[in-house]
Design a protein around this motif. Structure first.
Motif, PDB file in Angstrom:
ATOM      1  N   MET A   1       1.403   1.432  42.294  1.00 15.19           N
ATOM      2  CA  MET A   1       1.204   2.832  42.507  1.00 15.19           C
ATOM      3  C   MET A   1      -0.304   3.086  42.564  1.00 15.19           C
ATOM      4  N   LEU A   2      -0.768   3.777  43.578  1.00 15.07           N
ATOM      5  CA  LEU A   2      -2.183   4.079  43.728  1.00 15.07           C
ATOM      6  C   LEU A   2      -2.426   5.569  43.520  1.00 15.07           C
ATOM      7  N   PHE A   3      -3.542   5.878  42.869  1.00 11.52           N
ATOM      8  CA  PHE A   3      -3.949   7.261  42.646  1.00 11.52           C
ATOM      9  C   PHE A   3      -5.395   7.417  43.069  1.00 11.52           C
ATOM     10  N   ARG A   4      -5.679   8.573  43.640  1.00 12.84           N
ATOM     11  CA  ARG A   4      -7.044   8.858  44.078  1.00 12.84           C
ATOM     12  C   ARG A   4      -7.484  10.182  43.467  1.00 12.84           C
ATOM     13  N   ARG A   5      -8.707  10.207  42.999  1.00  8.96           N
ATOM     14  CA  ARG A   5      -9.326  11.448  42.525  1.00  8.96           C
ATOM     15  C   ARG A   5     -10.412  11.792  43.536  1.00  8.96           C
ATOM     16  N   ILE A   6     -10.218  12.877  44.259  1.00 11.02           N
ATOM     17  CA  ILE A   6     -11.167  13.298  45.277  1.00 11.02           C
ATOM     18  C   ILE A   6     -12.543  13.492  44.630  1.00 11.02           C
ATOM     19  N   GLY A   7     -13.554  12.918  45.270  1.00 19.19           N
ATOM     20  CA  GLY A   7     -14.923  13.081  44.785  1.00 19.19           C
ATOM     21  C   GLY A   7     -15.394  11.986  43.840  1.00 19.19           C
ATOM     22  N   TRP A   8     -14.505  11.116  43.407  1.00 21.50           N
ATOM     23  CA  TRP A   8     -14.910  10.047  42.501  1.00 21.50           C
ATOM     24  C   TRP A   8     -15.492   8.873  43.277  1.00 21.50           C
ATOM     25  N   SER A   9     -16.502   8.278  42.689  1.00 21.74           N
ATOM     26  CA  SER A   9     -17.109   7.065  43.241  1.00 21.74           C
ATOM     27  C   SER A   9     -16.483   5.849  42.554  1.00 21.74           C
ATOM     28  N   ALA A  10     -16.838   4.685  43.052  1.00 18.80           N
ATOM     29  CA  ALA A  10     -16.370   3.446  42.421  1.00 18.80           C
ATOM     30  C   ALA A  10     -16.818   3.395  40.960  1.00 18.80           C
ATOM     31  N   GLU A  11     -18.006   3.901  40.679  1.00 13.58           N
ATOM     32  CA  GLU A  11     -18.516   3.904  39.300  1.00 13.58           C
ATOM     33  C   GLU A  11     -17.692   4.823  38.410  1.00 13.58           C
ATOM     34  N   ASP A  12     -17.260   5.969  38.949  1.00  5.86           N
ATOM     35  CA  ASP A  12     -16.417   6.881  38.168  1.00  5.86           C
ATOM     36  C   ASP A  12     -15.109   6.191  37.760  1.00  5.86           C
ATOM     37  N   TYR A  13     -14.491   5.498  38.715  1.00 10.36           N
ATOM     38  CA  TYR A  13     -13.254   4.776  38.404  1.00 10.36           C
ATOM     39  C   TYR A  13     -13.499   3.686  37.370  1.00 10.36           C
ATOM     40  N   ALA A  14     -14.596   2.968  37.498  1.00 11.41           N
ATOM     41  CA  ALA A  14     -14.902   1.893  36.550  1.00 11.41           C
ATOM     42  C   ALA A  14     -15.124   2.449  35.145  1.00 11.41           C
ATOM     43  N   GLU A  15     -15.849   3.559  35.026  1.00 12.38           N
ATOM     44  CA  GLU A  15     -16.094   4.167  33.712  1.00 12.38           C
ATOM     45  C   GLU A  15     -14.794   4.690  33.104  1.00 12.38           C
ATOM     46  N   TRP A  16     -13.966   5.329  33.926  1.00 15.82           N
ATOM     47  CA  TRP A  16     -12.686   5.860  33.458  1.00 15.82           C
ATOM     48  C   TRP A  16     -11.787   4.723  32.980  1.00 15.82           C
ATOM     49  N   SER A  17     -11.728   3.655  33.758  1.00 17.19           N
ATOM     50  CA  SER A  17     -10.921   2.494  33.396  1.00 17.19           C
ATOM     51  C   SER A  17     -11.395   1.897  32.073  1.00 17.19           C
ATOM     52  N   ALA A  18     -12.695   1.778  31.903  1.00 15.22           N
ATOM     53  CA  ALA A  18     -13.252   1.219  30.668  1.00 15.22           C
ATOM     54  C   ALA A  18     -12.913   2.097  29.463  1.00 15.22           C
ATOM     55  N   THR A  31      -9.304  -0.436  42.338  1.00 12.24           N
ATOM     56  CA  THR A  31      -9.069  -1.364  43.435  1.00 12.24           C
ATOM     57  C   THR A  31      -9.492  -0.711  44.738  1.00 12.24           C
ATOM     58  N   GLY A  32      -9.545  -1.476  45.777  1.00  9.97           N
ATOM     59  CA  GLY A  32      -9.888  -0.935  47.088  1.00  9.97           C
ATOM     60  C   GLY A  32      -8.653  -0.759  47.947  1.00  9.97           C
ATOM     61  N   TRP A  33      -8.611   0.335  48.699  1.00 13.29           N
ATOM     62  CA  TRP A  33      -7.516   0.592  49.623  1.00 13.29           C
ATOM     63  C   TRP A  33      -8.056   1.359  50.816  1.00 13.29           C
ATOM     64  N   GLU A  34      -7.922   0.780  51.971  1.00 14.67           N
ATOM     65  CA  GLU A  34      -8.423   1.371  53.216  1.00 14.67           C
ATOM     66  C   GLU A  34      -9.898   1.772  53.093  1.00 14.67           C
ATOM     67  N   GLY A  35     -10.681   0.889  52.469  1.00 16.74           N
ATOM     68  CA  GLY A  35     -12.120   1.108  52.345  1.00 16.74           C
ATOM     69  C   GLY A  35     -12.545   2.081  51.264  1.00 16.74           C
ATOM     70  N   GLU A  36     -11.628   2.498  50.432  1.00 14.23           N
ATOM     71  CA  GLU A  36     -11.922   3.479  49.394  1.00 14.23           C
ATOM     72  C   GLU A  36     -11.520   2.913  48.034  1.00 14.23           C
TER      73      GLU A  36
END
Length: 61
Positions: A1-18, A31-36
């Motif tokens: 299952m993939l989720f996207r938060r509009i406006g988040w960068s790769a760093e935002d996802y990494a910090e949230w995951s941590a 993760t990456g999906w269609e370049g995002e």
């Protein structure tokens, strides 16, 4: 299952995951999906409830 938060960068996802991992809340791998960068959820425990999923997703707000 993939989720996207509009406006988040790769760093935002990494910090949230941590934060989720450090708090022993969940392990959600960016993760990456269609370049995002997006969040990838993989539920392994057979007793994972919809409430747990909703709680985890709500931490993206």
């Amino acid at each position: 299952m993939l989720f996207r938060r509009i406006g988040w960068s790769a760093e935002d996802y990494a910090e949230w995951s941590a934060r989720l991992l450090a708090g022993q809340t969940a392990f959600v791998a960016p993760t990456g999906w269609e370049g995002e960068t997006v969040a990838r959820f993989a539920f392994l425990h057979p007793e994972t409830t919809l409430e747990v999923v909703e709680e985890t997703v709500s931490t993206m707000a």
